[in-house]
Design a protein around this motif. Structure first.
Motif, short mmCIF file in Angstrom:
data_model
loop_
_atom_site.label_atom_id
_atom_site.label_comp_id
_atom_site.label_asym_id
_atom_site.label_seq_id
_atom_site.Cartn_x
_atom_site.Cartn_y
_atom_site.Cartn_z
N TRP A 9 0.85 -1.19 0.00
CA TRP A 9 0.00 0.00 0.00
C TRP A 9 0.89 1.24 0.00
O TRP A 9 1.81 1.33 0.82
N THR A 10 0.59 2.18 -0.86
CA THR A 10 1.31 3.45 -0.82
C THR A 10 0.80 4.26 0.37
O THR A 10 -0.30 4.02 0.87
N ALA A 13 -2.56 5.76 -0.56
CA ALA A 13 -3.71 4.85 -0.46
C ALA A 13 -4.11 4.63 0.99
O ALA A 13 -5.31 4.61 1.31
N LEU A 14 -3.14 4.48 1.87
CA LEU A 14 -3.46 4.28 3.29
C LEU A 14 -4.12 5.52 3.89
O LEU A 14 -5.07 5.42 4.68
N LEU A 17 -7.70 5.60 2.59
CA LEU A 17 -8.48 4.57 3.27
C LEU A 17 -8.87 5.04 4.68
O LEU A 17 -10.02 4.89 5.10
N ILE A 44 -8.48 -7.69 -2.16
CA ILE A 44 -7.02 -7.82 -2.04
C ILE A 44 -6.60 -9.25 -2.34
O ILE A 44 -5.61 -9.48 -3.04
N MET A 73 -10.59 0.89 -5.80
CA MET A 73 -9.19 0.71 -5.43
C MET A 73 -8.39 0.70 -6.73
O MET A 73 -8.69 -0.05 -7.65
N TYR A 75 -4.68 0.21 -8.54
CA TYR A 75 -3.43 -0.49 -8.28
C TYR A 75 -2.67 -0.73 -9.57
O TYR A 75 -3.21 -0.59 -10.67
N GLU A 84 1.08 -2.89 -6.27
CA GLU A 84 1.08 -1.69 -5.44
C GLU A 84 -0.30 -1.03 -5.48
O GLU A 84 -0.78 -0.68 -6.54
N ILE A 85 -0.93 -0.89 -4.30
CA ILE A 85 -2.20 -0.19 -4.19
C ILE A 85 -1.88 1.30 -4.17
O ILE A 85 -1.18 1.78 -3.29
N SER A 87 -4.38 3.95 -4.71
CA SER A 87 -5.43 4.85 -4.24
C SER A 87 -6.64 4.05 -3.79
O SER A 87 -6.97 3.02 -4.38
N PHE A 88 -7.29 4.54 -2.75
CA PHE A 88 -8.58 4.02 -2.30
C PHE A 88 -9.54 5.20 -2.38
O PHE A 88 -9.53 6.09 -1.54
#
Length: 101
Positions: A9-10, A13-14, A17, A44, A73, A75, A84-85, A87-88
């Protein structure tokens, strides 16, 4: 046979989230939050086992998985072992705010 891609997770993104969950904690029930968390985990797992499963976004190197119609999401596949995630994104926001579409 390989066990699946490693998911990273970038920070972006975290952070997104966390913002989404903070908002939803004020406006959703505990049951709805658990359902979203379960759907994120399922997604995931799917991405880890088959990263090409979800559609490509307008940015051809980035894929988009829709979670419960309200969230997406974004990735990318970094290499043969890692996803690699990026963006959420809450789909209730202005789509122009999303830089990964």
């Amino acid at each position: 046979m390989k066990n699946g891609y490693k998911i990273l997770w970038t920070d972006n993104a975290l952070s997104e989230l966390k913002i989404v969950f903070e908002y939803l904690e004020r406006n959703w029930t505990e049951k709805e939050l658990r359902k979203l968390a379960n759907e994120i985990e399922k997604t995931i797992h799917l991405i880890s086992n088959n990263p090409t499963l979800f559609q490509k976004s307008n940015n051809r190197n980035v894929r988009r998985a829709v979670i419960l119609k309200l969230n997406s999401m974004y990735y990318r596949i970094k290499n043969d072992e890692t996803v690699e995630i990026l963006s959420f994104f809450s789909n209730r926001q202005n789509p122009n705010k999303n830089k990964y579409r």
